[in-house]
Design an enzyme around this catalytic site. Structure first.
Site, PDB file in Angstrom:
ATOM      1  N   GLY A   1      69.029  37.081   7.819  1.00 45.54           N
ATOM      2  CA  GLY A   1      67.729  37.757   7.778  1.00 45.54           C
ATOM      3  C   GLY A   1      67.346  38.396   9.102  1.00 45.54           C
TER       4      GLY A   1
ATOM      5  N   GLU B   1      69.077  41.611   9.099  1.00 45.02           N
ATOM      6  CA  GLU B   1      68.423  42.411   8.057  1.00 45.02           C
ATOM      7  C   GLU B   1      67.075  42.965   8.521  1.00 45.02           C
ATOM      8  OE1 GLU B   1      69.006  39.157   5.278  1.00 45.02           O
ATOM      9  OE2 GLU B   1      70.031  40.517   3.909  1.00 45.02           O
TER      10      GLU B   1
ATOM     11  N   ALA C   1      67.042  33.643   7.730  1.00 42.51           N
ATOM     12  CA  ALA C   1      66.040  32.976   6.904  1.00 42.51           C
ATOM     13  C   ALA C   1      66.180  31.475   7.143  1.00 42.51           C
ATOM     14  CB  ALA C   1      66.265  33.323   5.445  1.00 42.51           C
TER      15      ALA C   1
ATOM     16  N   GLU D   1      75.929  34.827   5.228  1.00 43.79           N
ATOM     17  CA  GLU D   1      75.454  34.212   3.985  1.00 43.79           C
ATOM     18  C   GLU D   1      76.553  33.648   3.089  1.00 43.79           C
ATOM     19  OE1 GLU D   1      74.247  37.003   5.272  1.00 43.79           O
ATOM     20  OE2 GLU D   1      72.061  37.012   5.113  1.00 43.79           O
TER      21      GLU D   1
HETATM   22  N1  CO8 Z   1      67.141  28.202   9.597  1.00 40.46           N
HETATM   23  C1  CO8 Z   1      66.520  27.057   9.974  1.00 40.46           C
HETATM   24  N2  CO8 Z   1      66.676  26.500  11.204  1.00 40.46           N
HETATM   25  C2  CO8 Z   1      67.488  27.131  12.067  1.00 40.46           C
HETATM   26  C3  CO8 Z   1      68.159  28.312  11.729  1.00 40.46           C
HETATM   27  C4  CO8 Z   1      67.959  28.862  10.420  1.00 40.46           C
HETATM   28  N3  CO8 Z   1      68.510  30.010  10.025  1.00 40.46           N
HETATM   29  N4  CO8 Z   1      68.916  28.688  12.782  1.00 40.46           N
HETATM   30  C5  CO8 Z   1      68.709  27.778  13.745  1.00 40.46           C
HETATM   31  N5  CO8 Z   1      67.847  26.836  13.318  1.00 40.46           N
HETATM   32  C6  CO8 Z   1      67.372  25.661  14.060  1.00 40.46           C
HETATM   33  C7  CO8 Z   1      68.422  24.563  14.106  1.00 40.46           C
HETATM   34  O1  CO8 Z   1      68.386  23.798  12.909  1.00 40.46           O
HETATM   35  C8  CO8 Z   1      67.986  23.786  15.320  1.00 40.46           C
HETATM   36  O2  CO8 Z   1      66.890  22.973  14.961  1.00 40.46           O
HETATM   37  P1  CO8 Z   1      66.817  21.438  15.503  1.00 40.46           P
HETATM   38  O3  CO8 Z   1      66.755  21.571  16.990  1.00 40.46           O
HETATM   39  O4  CO8 Z   1      65.574  20.929  14.891  1.00 40.46           O
HETATM   40  O5  CO8 Z   1      68.069  20.796  15.038  1.00 40.46           O
HETATM   41  C9  CO8 Z   1      67.439  24.872  16.246  1.00 40.46           C
HETATM   42  O6  CO8 Z   1      67.163  25.996  15.412  1.00 40.46           O
HETATM   43  C10 CO8 Z   1      68.443  25.289  17.306  1.00 40.46           C
HETATM   44  O7  CO8 Z   1      69.645  25.666  16.630  1.00 40.46           O
HETATM   45  P2  CO8 Z   1      71.072  25.065  17.021  1.00 40.46           P
HETATM   46  O8  CO8 Z   1      70.943  23.710  17.589  1.00 40.46           O
HETATM   47  O9  CO8 Z   1      71.962  25.232  15.834  1.00 40.46           O
HETATM   48  O10 CO8 Z   1      71.469  26.068  18.192  1.00 40.46           O
HETATM   49  P3  CO8 Z   1      72.950  26.477  18.624  1.00 40.46           P
HETATM   50  O11 CO8 Z   1      72.807  27.223  19.898  1.00 40.46           O
HETATM   51  O12 CO8 Z   1      73.859  25.317  18.590  1.00 40.46           O
HETATM   52  O13 CO8 Z   1      73.438  27.499  17.480  1.00 40.46           O
HETATM   53  C11 CO8 Z   1      73.226  29.324  15.953  1.00 40.46           C
HETATM   54  C12 CO8 Z   1      72.797  28.719  17.303  1.00 40.46           C
HETATM   55  C13 CO8 Z   1      74.702  29.710  16.008  1.00 40.46           C
HETATM   56  C14 CO8 Z   1      72.389  30.579  15.723  1.00 40.46           C
HETATM   57  C15 CO8 Z   1      72.990  28.303  14.823  1.00 40.46           C
HETATM   58  O14 CO8 Z   1      71.676  27.794  14.931  1.00 40.46           O
HETATM   59  C16 CO8 Z   1      73.172  28.845  13.459  1.00 40.46           C
HETATM   60  O15 CO8 Z   1      74.287  29.052  13.018  1.00 40.46           O
HETATM   61  N6  CO8 Z   1      72.066  29.104  12.722  1.00 40.46           N
HETATM   62  C17 CO8 Z   1      72.105  29.577  11.390  1.00 40.46           C
HETATM   63  C18 CO8 Z   1      72.440  31.045  11.358  1.00 40.46           C
HETATM   64  C19 CO8 Z   1      72.562  31.534   9.935  1.00 40.46           C
HETATM   65  O16 CO8 Z   1      73.430  31.132   9.194  1.00 40.46           O
HETATM   66  N7  CO8 Z   1      71.651  32.455   9.541  1.00 40.46           N
HETATM   67  C20 CO8 Z   1      71.640  33.022   8.256  1.00 40.46           C
HETATM   68  C21 CO8 Z   1      70.774  32.237   7.326  1.00 40.46           C
HETATM   69  S1  CO8 Z   1      70.881  32.821   5.677  1.00 40.46           S
HETATM   70  C22 CO8 Z   1      69.912  34.176   5.642  1.00 40.46           C
HETATM   71  O17 CO8 Z   1      69.345  34.585   6.622  1.00 40.46           O
HETATM   72  C23 CO8 Z   1      69.811  34.830   4.358  1.00 40.46           C
HETATM   73  C24 CO8 Z   1      68.703  35.897   4.336  1.00 40.46           C
HETATM   74  C25 CO8 Z   1      68.400  36.275   2.942  1.00 40.46           C
HETATM   75  C26 CO8 Z   1      67.766  35.158   2.194  1.00 40.46           C
HETATM   76  C27 CO8 Z   1      67.529  35.508   0.786  1.00 40.46           C
HETATM   77  C28 CO8 Z   1      67.019  34.293  -0.002  1.00 40.46           C
HETATM   78  C29 CO8 Z   1      67.146  34.415  -1.433  1.00 40.46           C
END
Ligand code: CO8
Length: 263
Positions: A108, A111, A63, A131
């Site tokens: 997500g 999921e 998400a 999460e």
């Molecule tokens: N949300 C928003 N932006 C994201 C996300 C995300 N989940 N993942 C990546 N991005 C964006 C980054 O911010 C970045 O944007 P920008 O270039 O503008 O800075 C771009 O995508 C590329 O990402 P990275 O530079 O971080 O790429 P890397 O190769 O260095 O890393 C990763 C890749 C490891 C996947 C890293 O991006 C990461 O850790 N992302 C987050 C993963 C995460 O924690 N996901 C879980 C989110 S929580 C969730 O999904 C809960 C679901 C239920 C919600 C219920 C709500 C009540």
């Protein structure tokens, strides 16, 4: 639509989440478009759906953390419901669904893959429920579907530790059915979808419903669900043709593909 593309190839639909600048993360707009795209699928003409992410790095990286970062408790709950409603719609789609996981499937992303009937992935796929490291619980069905898909103990370990796992471990614990080199992933997803599409569509749908509905209830009720869906197949053209071919010793023993019959 800005973030969803849909292509129809014969009886197979390919739905792609296309927001590569954020690794296909799910914000409200993506969820709304996904919901609309699912509504638009002609389930009379489509016998299997493949869900994938754009690019070769990420299926869905979760998400949208930026969007979630300022939510209140009530807004958080509403966002969870928004995702759950769309994922339930996907899970309950009458036709079989295959998640072709082409890279990160985090939060997500893991999921949504679990809301599909079948998961296959590329060798570079990474699964995880990160999460608790972000101060929240999985909120799009992860606590429920991961525990049902692998085992409660394994799901708890993955969720409590927030540890990401690679494709081979996802395969070992039964989260995915197969792992392919990235360049072979979609071909294999399509091959599987085509194989499904060759079978009797009413029977396939009824199998999906029997399995999904039966898993929600005790075995006594579950076998009754099966009996009804089994009975429902009789008198269909597919049942007559499928059994007729066998009895006539039809060399090909293949089902004559007939259009889906509305009941
Ligand atoms: N949300 C928003 N932006 C994201 C996300 C995300 N989940 N993942 C990546 N991005 C964006 C980054 O911010 C970045 O944007 P920008 O270039 O503008 O800075 C771009 O995508 C590329 O990402 P990275 O530079 O971080 O790429 P890397 O190769 O260095 O890393 C990763 C890749 C490891 C996947 C890293 O991006 C990461 O850790 N992302 C987050 C993963 C995460 O924690 N996901 C879980 C989110 S929580 C969730 O999904 C809960 C679901 C239920 C919600 C219920 C709500 C009540």
């Amino acid at each position: 639509m800005e973030f969803i593309t849909y292509e129809q190839e014969g009886f197979v639909g390919v739905l792609t989440i296309n927001r590569p600048q954020a690794l296909n993360a799910l914000n409200s707009q993506v969820l709304d478009e996904l919901s609309e795209a699912l509504d638009n699928i002609d389930v009379n003409e489509t016998r299997a759906l493949i869900l994938t992410g754009a690019g070769e790095k990420s299926f869905v990286a979760g998400a949208d953390i930026g969007e979630m970062s300022t939510l209140t408790k009530a807004e958080g709950e509403a966002f969870g419901k928004k995702g759950n409603d769309v994922f339930l719609k996907l899970e309950k789609l009458p036709i079989p669904t295959i998640a072709a996981v082409n890279g990160f499937a985090l939060g997500g992303g893991c999921e949504i893959s679990m809301s599909c009937d079948i998961r296959i992935c590329s060798e570079n796929a990474i699964f995880g429920q990160p999460e608790v490291g972000l101060g929240i619980t999985p909120g799009f069905g992860g606590t429920q579907r991961l525990a049902r898909l692998v085992s409660p103990g394994m799901a708890k370990q993955l969720i409590y530790t927030a540890r990401n796992i690679k494709a081979d471990e996802a395969y070992r614990i039964g989260l995915v059915n197969a792992v392919y080199p990235i360049e072979e992933l979609m071909d294999n997803a399509k091959k599987m979808a085509d194989t499904i599409a060759k079978n009797a569509p009413i029977a396939v749908r009824n199998c999906k419903k029997a399995i999904n509905d039966g898993l929600q209830v005790g075995i006594d009720e579950a076998v009754v669900i099966e009996e009804k869906l089994f009975g429902d197949c009789f008198e269909t053209e597919d049942q007559k043709a499928g059994m007729g071919n066998f009895l006539e010793k039809d060399k090909e023993k293949k089902l004559k593909v007939v259009p889906f019959q509305n009941k």
